[in-house]
Design a protein around this motif. Structure first.
Motif, PDB file in Angstrom:
ATOM      1  N   LEU A  59      -2.523   5.662  -8.258  1.00 12.29           N
ATOM      2  CA  LEU A  59      -1.271   6.408  -8.322  1.00 12.29           C
ATOM      3  C   LEU A  59      -1.338   7.395  -9.478  1.00 12.29           C
ATOM      4  N   VAL A  60      -0.860   8.616  -9.250  1.00 10.13           N
ATOM      5  CA  VAL A  60      -0.786   9.617 -10.319  1.00 10.13           C
ATOM      6  C   VAL A  60       0.357   9.249 -11.256  1.00 10.13           C
ATOM      7  N   GLY A  61       1.478   8.876 -10.696  1.00 11.59           N
ATOM      8  CA  GLY A  61       2.654   8.428 -11.448  1.00 11.59           C
ATOM      9  C   GLY A  61       3.053   7.070 -10.921  1.00 11.59           C
ATOM     10  N   GLU A  62       4.154   7.048 -10.187  1.00 14.12           N
ATOM     11  CA  GLU A  62       4.605   5.807  -9.578  1.00 14.12           C
ATOM     12  C   GLU A  62       5.297   6.120  -8.255  1.00 14.12           C
ATOM     13  N   VAL A  63       5.555   5.098  -7.470  1.00 17.03           N
ATOM     14  CA  VAL A  63       6.319   5.266  -6.239  1.00 17.03           C
ATOM     15  C   VAL A  63       7.778   5.414  -6.660  1.00 17.03           C
ATOM     16  N   TYR A 117      13.852   9.304   0.850  1.00 14.23           N
ATOM     17  CA  TYR A 117      12.400   9.096   0.840  1.00 14.23           C
ATOM     18  C   TYR A 117      11.959   8.171  -0.283  1.00 14.23           C
ATOM     19  N   LEU A 118      10.839   7.485  -0.053  1.00 12.75           N
ATOM     20  CA  LEU A 118       9.997   6.961  -1.115  1.00 12.75           C
ATOM     21  C   LEU A 118       8.850   7.951  -1.200  1.00 12.75           C
ATOM     22  N   LEU A 119       8.505   8.384  -2.412  1.00  9.52           N
ATOM     23  CA  LEU A 119       7.473   9.400  -2.612  1.00  9.52           C
ATOM     24  C   LEU A 119       6.456   8.927  -3.639  1.00  9.52           C
ATOM     25  N   ALA A 120       5.215   9.336  -3.467  1.00 10.97           N
ATOM     26  CA  ALA A 120       4.164   9.021  -4.443  1.00 10.97           C
ATOM     27  C   ALA A 120       3.038  10.027  -4.305  1.00 10.97           C
ATOM     28  N   TYR A 121       2.351  10.259  -5.418  1.00 11.73           N
ATOM     29  CA  TYR A 121       1.107  11.026  -5.423  1.00 11.73           C
ATOM     30  C   TYR A 121      -0.021  10.050  -5.717  1.00 11.73           C
ATOM     31  N   VAL A 122      -1.104  10.157  -4.941  1.00 11.33           N
ATOM     32  CA  VAL A 122      -2.279   9.314  -5.115  1.00 11.33           C
ATOM     33  C   VAL A 122      -3.467  10.219  -5.368  1.00 11.33           C
ATOM     34  N   ARG A 123      -4.258   9.893  -6.394  1.00 13.37           N
ATOM     35  CA  ARG A 123      -5.488  10.641  -6.671  1.00 13.37           C
ATOM     36  C   ARG A 123      -6.647   9.857  -6.079  1.00 13.37           C
ATOM     37  N   GLY A 124      -7.349  10.489  -5.129  1.00 15.77           N
ATOM     38  CA  GLY A 124      -8.449   9.848  -4.431  1.00 15.77           C
ATOM     39  C   GLY A 124      -9.793  10.308  -4.924  1.00 15.77           C
ATOM     40  N   ALA A 169       3.402  12.266   5.835  1.00 14.19           N
ATOM     41  CA  ALA A 169       4.459  11.309   6.140  1.00 14.19           C
ATOM     42  C   ALA A 169       3.795  10.002   6.549  1.00 14.19           C
ATOM     43  N   VAL A 170       4.268   8.889   5.996  1.00 13.79           N
ATOM     44  CA  VAL A 170       3.701   7.572   6.302  1.00 13.79           C
ATOM     45  C   VAL A 170       4.821   6.594   6.647  1.00 13.79           C
ATOM     46  N   ASP A 171       4.453   5.503   7.315  1.00 13.94           N
ATOM     47  CA  ASP A 171       5.445   4.495   7.697  1.00 13.94           C
ATOM     48  C   ASP A 171       5.741   3.512   6.576  1.00 13.94           C
ATOM     49  N   ASP A 172       4.719   3.111   5.820  1.00  9.72           N
ATOM     50  CA  ASP A 172       4.856   2.074   4.801  1.00  9.72           C
ATOM     51  C   ASP A 172       4.051   2.499   3.576  1.00  9.72           C
ATOM     52  N   ILE A 173       4.708   3.120   2.628  1.00  4.18           N
ATOM     53  CA  ILE A 173       4.026   3.723   1.482  1.00  4.18           C
ATOM     54  C   ILE A 173       3.255   2.691   0.650  1.00  4.18           C
ATOM     55  N   GLU A 174       3.840   1.526   0.459  1.00  3.66           N
ATOM     56  CA  GLU A 174       3.173   0.494  -0.349  1.00  3.66           C
ATOM     57  C   GLU A 174       1.876   0.036   0.329  1.00  3.66           C
ATOM     58  N   ALA A 175       1.902  -0.149   1.643  1.00  2.00           N
ATOM     59  CA  ALA A 175       0.705  -0.575   2.374  1.00  2.00           C
ATOM     60  C   ALA A 175      -0.366   0.514   2.331  1.00  2.00           C
ATOM     61  N   VAL A 176       0.040   1.775   2.470  1.00  2.00           N
ATOM     62  CA  VAL A 176      -0.924   2.878   2.426  1.00  2.00           C
ATOM     63  C   VAL A 176      -1.570   2.961   1.051  1.00  2.00           C
TER      64      VAL A 176
END
Length: 146
Positions: A115-119, A126-133, A97-104
């Motif tokens: 991004l794996v897909g998109e926000v 919710y705003l949801l996203a998958y990120v590949r690190g 869980a994050v406060d500001d998804i775009e900033a993270v």
């Protein structure tokens, strides 16, 4: 009898420093690092001649942890492609869980994340996203709306 809590999730990595930096940028706190070896760990994990470095990170609330391990011996093996799709068997992601998804997402991109897909907005919840690190680790991000 029931479980008391989920203590941690282990992720085996090759570049321990890069992955620690990624999770610290996400907002986790490094509790510490240490070498692990000896018969006791070999007996637990069922692998002989183990020599590894471990880093333990915790979420800011102190309830969740991720353990990162870099194996020096025996050398770690890859069981799947680095960029495995979401429908690959096994653990696919860890969600935060994050406060500001775009900033993270912007901060994690400085550590090579994509991004794996998109926000995506899920209803008005919710705003949801998958990120590949680093090393293909997928992190889910959820920003609660309203």
């Amino acid at each position: 009898m029931t479980i008391q809590r989920m203590d941690n999730v282990l992720i085996v990595v090759d570049d321990l420093d890069a992955v620690v930096a990624f999770f610290v940028e996400l907002g986790m706190e490094l509790e510490g690092t240490m070498p692990i070896e000896g018969r006791w760990v070999e007996r637990i994990i069922g692998v002989d001649d183990v020599r590894q470095d471990v880093a333990m990170l915790r979420t800011p609330d102190g309830h969740g942890r991720i353990e990162l391990a870099k194996f020096h011996a025996p050398k770690a093996i890859r069981s799947e492609p680095v960029d495995a799709p979401a429908n690959t068997l096994g653990i696919r992601r860890v969600m935060f869980a994050v406060d500001d998804i775009e900033a993270v997402v912007a901060r994690l991109r400085t550590h090579g994340a994509e991004l794996v897909g998109e926000v995506v907005r899920y209803e008005d919840v919710y705003l949801l996203a998958y990120v590949r690190g680093p090393e293909g680790i997928v992190v889910g991000l959820a920003e609660q709306l309203g």
